[in-house]
Design a protein around this motif. Sequence first.
Motif, short mmCIF file in Angstrom:
data_model
loop_
_atom_site.label_atom_id
_atom_site.label_comp_id
_atom_site.label_asym_id
_atom_site.label_seq_id
_atom_site.Cartn_x
_atom_site.Cartn_y
_atom_site.Cartn_z
N CYS A 6 2.81 -1.32 -3.36
CA CYS A 6 1.51 -1.16 -2.74
C CYS A 6 0.63 -0.66 -4.07
O CYS A 6 0.93 0.31 -4.68
CB CYS A 6 1.41 -0.03 -1.68
N CYS A 9 -1.03 2.90 -2.96
CA CYS A 9 -0.27 4.16 -2.81
C CYS A 9 1.07 4.20 -3.40
O CYS A 9 1.72 5.18 -3.72
CB CYS A 9 0.25 4.59 -1.13
N CYS A 47 0.94 -2.26 1.21
CA CYS A 47 2.04 -1.87 2.39
C CYS A 47 1.24 -1.90 3.59
O CYS A 47 0.04 -2.14 3.81
CB CYS A 47 2.49 -0.14 2.04
N HIS A 50 -1.72 0.07 4.25
CA HIS A 50 -2.82 -0.17 3.52
C HIS A 50 -3.59 -1.61 3.63
O HIS A 50 -4.83 -1.94 3.21
CB HIS A 50 -2.97 0.32 2.21
ZN LIG Z 1 0.27 1.71 0.70
#
Ligand SMILES: [Zn+2]
Length: 74
Positions: A6, A9, A47, A50
């Motif tokens: 991701c 994050c 991910c 998000h």
């Molecule tokens: Zn993420």
Amino acid sequence: MMPPHCALCGKESELGDHRGFQLVTFADYRPLPEGITGHPDGLVWFCAVHVDEAKALSHLNSRDALGSLVPKTT
Ligand SMILES: [Zn+2]
């Protein structure tokens, strides 16, 4: 192609499990020339947490979109 990771994050897929990760194509997406291996600009992994936010900004360049997205702190 990069493995799922991701961009927001930093979460990574586990053991090659791509479930929950999706690629989002941004305005600056440029396909790689034929015969070139690598990861194209403007194509970014997110991910499951998000990806929806990222898709909402997919009309932007990836750099601008990432600058607008803020990781959730939960
Ligand atoms: Zn993420």
